[in-house]
Scaffold this active site. Structure first.
Site, PDB file in Angstrom:
ATOM      1  N   LYS A   1       2.551   7.452  -6.433  1.00 39.52           N
ATOM      2  CA  LYS A   1       3.247   8.063  -5.288  1.00 39.52           C
ATOM      3  C   LYS A   1       4.157   7.011  -4.675  1.00 39.52           C
ATOM      4  O   LYS A   1       3.707   6.201  -3.858  1.00 39.52           O
ATOM      5  CB  LYS A   1       2.232   8.569  -4.260  1.00 39.52           C
ATOM      6  CG  LYS A   1       2.869   9.055  -2.960  1.00 39.52           C
ATOM      7  CD  LYS A   1       1.923   9.896  -2.134  1.00 39.52           C
ATOM      8  CE  LYS A   1       2.558  10.279  -0.811  1.00 39.52           C
ATOM      9  NZ  LYS A   1       1.818  11.322  -0.096  1.00 39.52           N
TER      10      LYS A   1
ATOM     11  N   GLU B   1      -0.133   4.419  -4.021  1.00 38.95           N
ATOM     12  CA  GLU B   1       1.081   4.588  -3.210  1.00 38.95           C
ATOM     13  C   GLU B   1       1.566   3.245  -2.668  1.00 38.95           C
ATOM     14  O   GLU B   1       1.098   2.804  -1.617  1.00 38.95           O
ATOM     15  CB  GLU B   1       0.794   5.557  -2.049  1.00 38.95           C
ATOM     16  CG  GLU B   1       2.017   5.784  -1.159  1.00 38.95           C
ATOM     17  CD  GLU B   1       1.788   6.770  -0.019  1.00 38.95           C
ATOM     18  OE1 GLU B   1       0.643   7.229   0.175  1.00 38.95           O
ATOM     19  OE2 GLU B   1       2.760   7.064   0.688  1.00 38.95           O
TER      20      GLU B   1
HETATM   21  P1  13P Z   1       5.514  11.585   4.185  1.00 37.58           P
HETATM   22  O1  13P Z   1       6.005  12.535   3.102  1.00 37.58           O
HETATM   23  O2  13P Z   1       5.628  12.144   5.570  1.00 37.58           O
HETATM   24  O3  13P Z   1       6.079  10.207   4.014  1.00 37.58           O
HETATM   25  O4  13P Z   1       3.936  11.469   3.985  1.00 37.58           O
HETATM   26  C1  13P Z   1       3.443  11.277   2.736  1.00 37.58           C
HETATM   27  C2  13P Z   1       2.245  10.424   2.793  1.00 37.58           C
HETATM   28  O5  13P Z   1       1.165  10.840   2.417  1.00 37.58           O
HETATM   29  C3  13P Z   1       2.397   9.030   3.271  1.00 37.58           C
HETATM   30  O6  13P Z   1       1.261   8.298   2.930  1.00 37.58           O
END
Ligand code: 13P
Length: 342
Positions: free
Chosen positions: A222, A180
């Protein structure tokens, strides 16, 4: 090459099964306290357990629209009120339990405004235990801020390196890494600046994954969507966001990646759904495009619950509704008129 190649491919495919996405319920102790403060509810261990338990027991939504749940360390070890582990409650719905393993974003040395995510020390041993406890995928989040002169290439490279080292250790343990690299939406930058920064972050990430011999078929990405900064005077339309996001990912994400699951990052529930839907209406995508939402799945049930047991049913309905809307958006089949029927 990892010994777990086949297993990793299968888990990754299951995480992006058609019409399903991921529930990010891995708020750290500090973040869940903030969420509970907003509904005047104490962040006690039992309240955290009760809240997450009723989400995971929203059976129809979990079975039909949720492929996996990202957990915080505490939750992976918790038991439901009847003594079943929460991990088992998730497995019983057919969803896969996952675990957030980074230990948070800290200031990057001598680089004002920039962050580096920590958590690599001892990670091999932690992965062995998490696998034993039932986790089959993991998450590591890098934070990339946009501002005057930032992000620097140094920050992108340092975060990409950490993400790739984490991903290699996850695969070694038979755990699918969600990588991510979150480009934060705060700021007055326009959508084209977000496009350029997202593009540079993805380039650095895929270079690092290759350097660390990570098997792309066993990785889930992600990312953020390509958006106008939250205080930019000109806000791009959902269609422009969809087009630019797809263009950015087509240019930078190898087709070997099985799926891209977006974070919601502070978008409203409906924006997060509508934009995912607009992307899935664009044909010929080499990867599945779905969701891994925290706030965009949980804001509605949290508000409906307010920490009161008598509100659990309506909170579960609110969660089921958002899960269904996002499941439809993951197939490009959502329509705004469906929102009135919650
Ligand atoms: P949000 O969808 O609230 O941004 O959270 C996703 C997430 O796991 C952030 O690391």
């Amino acid at each position: 090459m990892t010994a777990h190649a086949q297993e990793l491919r299968q888990i990754a495919q299951k995480m992006v099964a058609t019409g399903k996405g991921i529930l990010a319920a891995d708020e750290s102790s500090g973040t869940i306290k903030k969420r509970f403060d907003s509904i005047n509810t104490e962040s006690s261990e039992q309240n955290r357990r009760d809240y997450r338990e009723f989400l995971f027991r929203t059976t129809h939504a979990m079975k039909n629209h949720i492929s996996g749940v990202i957990l915080f360390d505490e939750t992976l070890r918790q038991k439901a009120a009847d003594g079943t582990s929460l991990c088992q409650v998730i497995c019983d719905t057919g969803a896969i339990p996952g675990i957030k393993v980074d230990t948070g974003a800290k200031d990057l040395a001598d680089s004002p405004g920039e962050k580096i995510t920590e958590g690599l020390d001892g990670l091999r041993e932690r992965f062995a235990e998490y696998h034993e406890l039932g986790a089959r995928f993991a998450k590591w989040r890098a934070v990339i801020n946009i501002g005057p002169g930032i992000p620097t290439q140094h920050c992108l490279n340092a975060n990409a390196h950490a993400l790739a080292r984490y991903a290699a250790l996850a695969q070694e343990a038979g755990i699918v890494p969600i990588v991510e690299p979150e480009v934060i939406m705060d700021g007055d930058h326009d959508i084209d600046r977000c496009f350029d920064v997202t593009s540079a972050a993805l380039k650095a990430l895929f270079n690092a994954l290759e350097e660390q011999n990570v098997m792309l078929e066993g990785v889930i990405l992600k990312p953020n969507m390509v958006l106008s900064g939250s205080t930019c005077a000109v806000q791009a339309s959902d269609e422009e966001i969809a087009e630019k996001t797809i263009q950015c990912f087509k240019e930078n994400v190898p087709s070997a990646i099985p799926g891209i699951v977006f974070l919601s990052g502070g978008q409203s529930d409906k924006q997060a759904t509508s934009r995912l839907n607009a992307m899935n209406k664009i044909a010929d995508l080499p990867w599945k495009l779905s969701f891994s939402y925290g706030r965009a799945l949980q804001a509605a049930p949290l508000k409906a619950w307010c920490g009161k047991v008598e509100n659990v049913n309506s909170a579960q309905s609110a969660f089921a509704h958002r899960a269904r809307m996002n499941g439809l958006a993951a197939c490009g089949n959502w329509e705004s008129s469906m929102e009135t029927s919650s």
